[in-house]
Design a protein around this motif. Structure first.
Motif, short mmCIF file in Angstrom:
data_model
loop_
_atom_site.label_atom_id
_atom_site.label_comp_id
_atom_site.label_asym_id
_atom_site.label_seq_id
_atom_site.Cartn_x
_atom_site.Cartn_y
_atom_site.Cartn_z
N VAL A 14 -9.38 11.66 -0.13
CA VAL A 14 -8.06 11.39 0.56
C VAL A 14 -7.31 12.15 -0.37
O VAL A 14 -6.78 11.84 -1.47
CB VAL A 14 -7.97 9.91 0.69
N LEU A 16 -3.65 13.19 -1.92
CA LEU A 16 -2.37 12.61 -2.04
C LEU A 16 -1.24 13.36 -1.36
O LEU A 16 -1.25 14.56 -1.12
CB LEU A 16 -1.86 12.47 -3.66
N ASP A 17 -0.36 12.61 -0.79
CA ASP A 17 0.91 13.39 -0.27
C ASP A 17 1.70 14.15 -0.89
O ASP A 17 2.05 15.07 -0.71
CB ASP A 17 1.60 12.28 0.49
N ARG A 30 -7.92 12.25 -4.14
CA ARG A 30 -9.06 11.03 -4.93
C ARG A 30 -10.12 10.93 -3.78
O ARG A 30 -10.05 10.91 -2.74
CB ARG A 30 -8.18 9.90 -4.82
N ASP A 326 2.88 1.17 -1.92
CA ASP A 326 2.37 2.12 -0.56
C ASP A 326 1.27 2.46 -0.87
O ASP A 326 0.41 2.19 -1.67
CB ASP A 326 3.78 3.12 -0.56
N ASP A 327 0.98 3.35 0.19
CA ASP A 327 -0.24 4.23 0.09
C ASP A 327 -0.41 5.52 -0.71
O ASP A 327 -1.51 6.33 -0.40
CB ASP A 327 -1.14 4.19 1.44
N GLN A 328 0.57 5.83 -1.69
CA GLN A 328 0.84 7.10 -2.06
C GLN A 328 -0.13 7.16 -3.21
O GLN A 328 -0.99 8.31 -3.32
CB GLN A 328 2.12 7.22 -2.72
N ASN A 331 -4.32 5.73 -2.41
CA ASN A 331 -3.98 5.98 -1.13
C ASN A 331 -5.54 5.66 -0.25
O ASN A 331 -5.91 5.87 0.79
CB ASN A 331 -4.04 7.70 -1.07
N ARG A 333 -5.76 2.78 0.55
CA ARG A 333 -5.18 1.95 1.48
C ARG A 333 -5.52 2.71 3.02
O ARG A 333 -5.73 1.99 3.82
CB ARG A 333 -4.02 1.49 1.33
N LYS A 334 -5.40 3.96 3.04
CA LYS A 334 -5.63 4.66 4.47
C LYS A 334 -6.87 4.31 4.87
O LYS A 334 -7.00 4.82 5.99
CB LYS A 334 -5.27 5.94 4.14
N TYR A 367 -11.62 11.57 6.55
CA TYR A 367 -11.65 11.92 5.33
C TYR A 367 -13.12 11.91 4.68
O TYR A 367 -13.12 12.42 3.45
CB TYR A 367 -10.74 11.07 4.34
#
Ligand SMILES: [Mg+2]
Length: 382
Positions: A14, A16-17, A30, A326-328, A331, A333-334, A367
């Motif tokens: 996944v 990272l933004d 990650r 948050d999901d940053q 991540n 969490r996504k 992903y």
């Protein structure tokens, strides 16, 4: 008798933004390892872990070649026996690192499967000390381009405005003077009554270097300083613990009860951050937590609140769950189909069977770096 009939495994990457930094490393993606264990009664349990910022494909290899053959065809209720056999089978390849993480998530999946089989939420299956919610701290304070001490203070104050009574920031990347400016800004922004954790992510090489920072931090009254040195440098953790009023915390990548006993015997940690999906699973985490209790040491497990909320809720000497707003950063969490929420600094526990959530099928397709384009899972049967 619930017989383990299939084990599915998946590796997911996944991105990272935003590229994010710690004291001494920078992360842009990650890799996670995921498993699903299914019984003859048609019930499935899940497990998951972080593998690293690369190398996610290593985990399915360990599951497929070493560990799944131990579990398939066995009674899922024999968790202790299965743990021992997995550990023994992987003695040459395992004991720490990715193979121990694979053992950890299979063990977690067994606990989840067994709790789901009797339709109990995991924290109740484990003997809850908290039935509804558990205390959490907001974890953040990472290094990002353009993030001044003032902006860092605003971030931390935002967590407090959401109801958190404890917050964590990163430290150790910049000079002692610059790091003092960061912690001063945070203490000013959150006020004197909020607990402030500081995570150095193995920043310092020796005691003298650490003390150049720590002496400046003491007047801001941190709750603890986390991972000041490399994890294997247990003696320096103990020396620092004797040299400062700030409690020392460590253990997030530590494995097995024996290494934790060394940490405790040397009084190298006042707080253990043992991560269940790193240390050997829920089985081993509970053994370590019970041992820590006999030393008067508190558990504040690392990272994955989704698995640690029920564990903290079932452990008398556990104090906080680490919570990512948050999901940053987390991540992972996504990849989930249901999120834990927080209210006034507490995580509200799921009341549905087992862990209380599953993986999001669409996210896994997006992903996955294992399986095929249409089937992210690799499934093993007897
Ligand atoms: Mg940490």
């Amino acid at each position: 008798m619930p017989i383990i009939t299939s084990i599915s495994v998946c590796a997911a990457r996944v991105p990272l933004d935003r590229v994010t930094s710690f004291s001494n490393r920078t992360v842009s993606a990650r890799d996670y390892g995921l498993v699903r264990v299914t019984s003859s009664e048609g019930v499935s349990g899940i497990g998951f872990c972080y593998v690293g910022s690369a190398g996610g494909e290593l985990l399915p290899v360990a599951v497929e070649q070493i560990l799944a053959p131990v579990l398939l065809g066995r009674d899922s209720l024999e968790v202790e026996a299965l743990w021992k056999e997995m550990y023994q089978e992987a003695l040459l390849q395992g004991r720490a690192g990715v193979v121990m993480r694979a053992i950890s998530i299979l063990d977690t999946a067994l606990w989840d499967l067994n709790a789901r089989s009797v339709e109990l939420p995991l924290h109740k299956y484990l003997g809850a000390t908290h039935a509804d919610r558990v205390p959490a701290y907001a974890s953040g304070g990472y290094y990002l381009e353009g993030k001044t001490p003032e902006k860092l203070g605003q971030e931390m104050a935002h967590y407090v405005s959401l109801g958190f009574k404890a917050v964590k920031m990163k430290t150790g990347r910049l000079s002692p003077k610059e790091e003092e400016q960061r912690v001063a800004a945070v203490r000013e922004a959150i006020g004197p009554d909020i607990e402030l954790m500081m995570d150095a992510n193995n920043a310092w090489g020796d005691l003298t270097e650490a003390l150049q920072y720590i002496r400046r931090f003491e007047k801001y009254n941190p709750y603890y300083i986390e991972e000041p040195f490399l994890v294997d440098d247990i003696d320096n953790h103990a020396r620092l613990a004797r040299a400062t009023s700030i409690p020392v915390a460590t253990g997030e990548v530590e494995v097995g009860r024996w290494r934790h006993k060394e940490l405790l015997d040397k009084q190298a940690a006042a707080i253990l951050q043992t991560d269940a999906v790193v240390c050997g699973g829920i089985s081993e985490w509970r053994r370590i937590a019970a041992m820590a209790a006999s030393y008067g040491v508190v558990m504040c497990p690392h990272w994955f609140h989704d698995v640690h909320a029920p564990l903290v809720a079932a452990t008398p000497n556990a104090r906080y769950v680490e919570f990512f707003w948050d999901d940053q950063v987390l991540n992972f969490r996504k990849l989930l189909d249901k999120q834990l929420t927080q209210e006034n600094g507490h995580i509200v526990l799921h009341q549905t069977p087992g862990l209380g959530f599953g993986f999001d099928a669409g996210a896994l397709k997006r992903y996955s770096i294992s399986g095929t384009e249409h089937q992210p899972w690799v499934t093993l049967t007897r």
